[in-house]
Design a protein around this motif. Sequence first.
Motif, mmCIF file in Angstrom:
data_model
loop_
_atom_site.group_PDB
_atom_site.id
_atom_site.type_symbol
_atom_site.label_atom_id
_atom_site.label_comp_id
_atom_site.label_asym_id
_atom_site.label_seq_id
_atom_site.Cartn_x
_atom_site.Cartn_y
_atom_site.Cartn_z
ATOM 1 N N TYR A 137 0.311 2.224 1.701
ATOM 2 C CA TYR A 137 0.978 0.837 1.817
ATOM 3 C C TYR A 137 0.125 -0.818 1.948
ATOM 4 O O TYR A 137 -1.019 -0.293 1.653
ATOM 5 N N ALA A 138 0.702 -1.661 1.337
ATOM 6 C CA ALA A 138 -0.032 -2.656 0.931
ATOM 7 C C ALA A 138 0.393 -3.796 1.332
ATOM 8 O O ALA A 138 2.117 -3.756 1.219
ATOM 9 N N TYR A 139 -0.195 -4.970 2.147
ATOM 10 C CA TYR A 139 0.516 -5.588 2.424
ATOM 11 C C TYR A 139 0.947 -6.555 1.790
ATOM 12 O O TYR A 139 0.631 -7.518 0.775
ATOM 13 N N THR A 140 1.741 -7.334 1.809
ATOM 14 C CA THR A 140 2.174 -8.464 0.635
ATOM 15 C C THR A 140 2.681 -9.881 1.628
ATOM 16 O O THR A 140 3.571 -10.002 2.793
ATOM 17 N N PRO A 141 1.719 -10.856 1.089
ATOM 18 C CA PRO A 141 1.774 -12.150 2.500
ATOM 19 C C PRO A 141 3.381 -12.787 1.928
ATOM 20 O O PRO A 141 4.099 -12.795 1.009
ATOM 21 N N GLY A 142 3.656 -13.298 2.970
ATOM 22 C CA GLY A 142 5.303 -14.016 2.839
ATOM 23 C C GLY A 142 5.228 -14.802 4.439
ATOM 24 O O GLY A 142 4.193 -15.177 5.011
ATOM 25 N N THR A 143 5.979 -15.132 4.348
ATOM 26 C CA THR A 143 6.494 -16.542 5.691
ATOM 27 C C THR A 143 6.231 -16.085 6.850
ATOM 28 O O THR A 143 6.214 -14.508 6.997
ATOM 29 N N PRO A 144 5.275 -16.566 7.807
ATOM 30 C CA PRO A 144 5.542 -16.057 9.744
ATOM 31 C C PRO A 144 6.388 -15.652 10.160
ATOM 32 O O PRO A 144 7.413 -16.409 9.579
ATOM 33 N N TRP A 156 -3.546 -9.509 14.182
ATOM 34 C CA TRP A 156 -1.751 -10.176 14.794
ATOM 35 C C TRP A 156 -1.328 -10.758 14.406
ATOM 36 O O TRP A 156 -0.391 -11.529 13.464
ATOM 37 N N SER A 157 -2.486 -11.737 14.741
ATOM 38 C CA SER A 157 -1.256 -13.070 15.164
ATOM 39 C C SER A 157 -2.129 -14.625 13.584
ATOM 40 O O SER A 157 -0.965 -15.055 14.113
ATOM 41 N N ALA A 158 -1.844 -13.996 12.733
ATOM 42 C CA ALA A 158 -2.008 -14.729 11.755
ATOM 43 C C ALA A 158 -0.998 -14.370 10.744
ATOM 44 O O ALA A 158 -0.395 -15.063 9.646
ATOM 45 N N LEU A 159 -0.093 -13.451 11.753
ATOM 46 C CA LEU A 159 1.384 -12.673 10.644
ATOM 47 C C LEU A 159 2.597 -13.503 11.389
ATOM 48 O O LEU A 159 3.481 -13.715 10.753
ATOM 49 N N ALA A 160 2.145 -14.425 12.836
ATOM 50 C CA ALA A 160 3.575 -14.837 13.613
ATOM 51 C C ALA A 160 2.870 -16.885 13.698
ATOM 52 O O ALA A 160 1.891 -17.141 13.123
ATOM 53 N N ALA A 208 -3.876 -4.985 12.047
ATOM 54 C CA ALA A 208 -3.329 -6.068 11.625
ATOM 55 C C ALA A 208 -2.836 -5.881 9.760
ATOM 56 O O ALA A 208 -3.463 -5.295 9.665
ATOM 57 N N PRO A 209 -2.006 -5.506 9.685
ATOM 58 C CA PRO A 209 -1.482 -5.184 8.028
ATOM 59 C C PRO A 209 -2.224 -6.122 7.227
ATOM 60 O O PRO A 209 -2.713 -5.004 5.850
ATOM 61 N N GLN A 210 -2.815 -7.076 7.361
ATOM 62 C CA GLN A 210 -3.198 -8.004 6.266
ATOM 63 C C GLN A 210 -5.103 -7.340 5.783
ATOM 64 O O GLN A 210 -5.254 -7.603 5.219
ATOM 65 N N ARG A 211 -4.850 -6.589 6.849
ATOM 66 C CA ARG A 211 -6.685 -5.919 6.723
ATOM 67 C C ARG A 211 -6.695 -5.031 7.030
ATOM 68 O O ARG A 211 -8.454 -3.764 7.040
ATOM 69 N N LEU A 212 -5.667 -4.047 6.790
ATOM 70 C CA LEU A 212 -5.901 -2.600 5.967
ATOM 71 C C LEU A 212 -6.779 -2.098 4.976
ATOM 72 O O LEU A 212 -7.439 -1.365 4.944
ATOM 73 N N GLY A 213 -6.127 -3.486 4.385
ATOM 74 C CA GLY A 213 -7.401 -2.707 3.169
ATOM 75 C C GLY A 213 -8.681 -3.231 2.664
ATOM 76 O O GLY A 213 -9.756 -3.210 2.567
ATOM 77 N N ALA A 214 -9.068 -4.185 4.062
ATOM 78 C CA ALA A 214 -10.013 -5.052 4.154
ATOM 79 C C ALA A 214 -11.169 -3.318 5.167
ATOM 80 O O ALA A 214 -12.800 -4.300 5.104
ATOM 81 N N LEU A 244 3.334 -0.517 12.026
ATOM 82 C CA LEU A 244 3.219 -1.054 10.570
ATOM 83 C C LEU A 244 4.867 -0.977 10.189
ATOM 84 O O LEU A 244 5.302 -1.990 9.343
ATOM 85 N N LEU A 245 5.629 0.057 10.179
ATOM 86 C CA LEU A 245 6.862 0.167 9.641
ATOM 87 C C LEU A 245 8.060 -1.065 10.360
ATOM 88 O O LEU A 245 9.117 -1.364 9.899
ATOM 89 N N ALA A 246 7.306 -1.239 11.706
ATOM 90 C CA ALA A 246 8.594 -1.777 12.297
ATOM 91 C C ALA A 246 8.701 -3.932 12.259
ATOM 92 O O ALA A 246 9.055 -4.265 12.016
ATOM 93 N N PHE A 247 7.161 -3.544 11.687
ATOM 94 C CA PHE A 247 6.808 -5.428 11.400
ATOM 95 C C PHE A 247 7.260 -5.810 9.999
ATOM 96 O O PHE A 247 8.045 -6.302 9.715
ATOM 97 N N GLU A 248 8.004 -3.850 9.250
ATOM 98 C CA GLU A 248 8.286 -4.804 7.894
ATOM 99 C C GLU A 248 9.632 -4.942 8.026
ATOM 100 O O GLU A 248 10.397 -5.636 7.668
ATOM 101 N N VAL A 249 10.056 -4.279 8.834
ATOM 102 C CA VAL A 249 11.784 -3.680 9.316
ATOM 103 C C VAL A 249 12.178 -5.095 9.169
ATOM 104 O O VAL A 249 13.078 -5.716 9.195
ATOM 105 N N ALA A 250 11.514 -6.254 10.726
ATOM 106 C CA ALA A 250 11.430 -6.649 11.204
ATOM 107 C C ALA A 250 11.772 -8.426 10.412
ATOM 108 O O ALA A 250 12.670 -9.251 10.252
ATOM 109 N N ARG A 251 10.244 -8.604 9.348
ATOM 110 C CA ARG A 251 10.515 -8.968 8.259
ATOM 111 C C ARG A 251 11.440 -8.908 7.438
ATOM 112 O O ARG A 251 11.874 -9.994 6.649
#
Length: 247
Positions: A174-181, A205-209, A119-125, A93-100
Amino acid sequence: MPILDLNPALRGEPAHTLVLFHHAGGSSRGFAPLLPHLPADWRVWGVDLPGRLLDRGTARCRTAAEAVDYLRTTLGPALSGPFSVFGHSLGALLAFEVARRLESERRGPCWLGVSGSRAPQRLGAVPSPSRPARDLLSQVHGLGGWPGDHDDRHALARLVARTLSADLNLVDDYAYTPGTPLRTALSVFGGKDDPLAPAAALGEWSALASGPVPCHTWPGGHFYLYEHAEAVCARLVASCRSQTTRG
């Protein structure tokens, strides 16, 4: 030092830099089983979150956003040349956010590998992973494998428990914030029997790239990568090299 040099034998300019982010309750030294299977001419860095175990002089990160800020600030001045990032569990999760964050500064990595994480966007679901994660990771950090007498082991267990609890609080926060793939090439790694990141869910995870996201799984649970270190590293290295060759 916040950045740990995990390949101190390297001499001269590295062919590539690989940055590793550890799981909850762990440290970069936990990646030791992977190191013999990584190229000798690579610089391999680990970045530990502050306040681990005996490091009581540094305040822990209280939120996921603080952890991302810490990692970005720690890495930023040191990065030069082509680099990739790989994180396991919380580290994913942290690597994904740092990469963004680095992408937004036009300093993104060549490749991002995420392992053992939904996938980050699924953690709350889905139900919070922190309860089963606490149970599973507490078993991994059981007393039986530690040297020393009974009192020493219990003292160390308390330190590990506090570190683990603080790290898993970051997952809860952690709360995912939608952004550019992501433009960075993304690969997903996992264990076929991981209860925390089920193999069937890794494709989310594929939805994020912006490009294709290959998913690689091996037999085993949450810590599958240590059981299959050579095969995991072969896939990791091939993924990194395919991106640097293109570049």
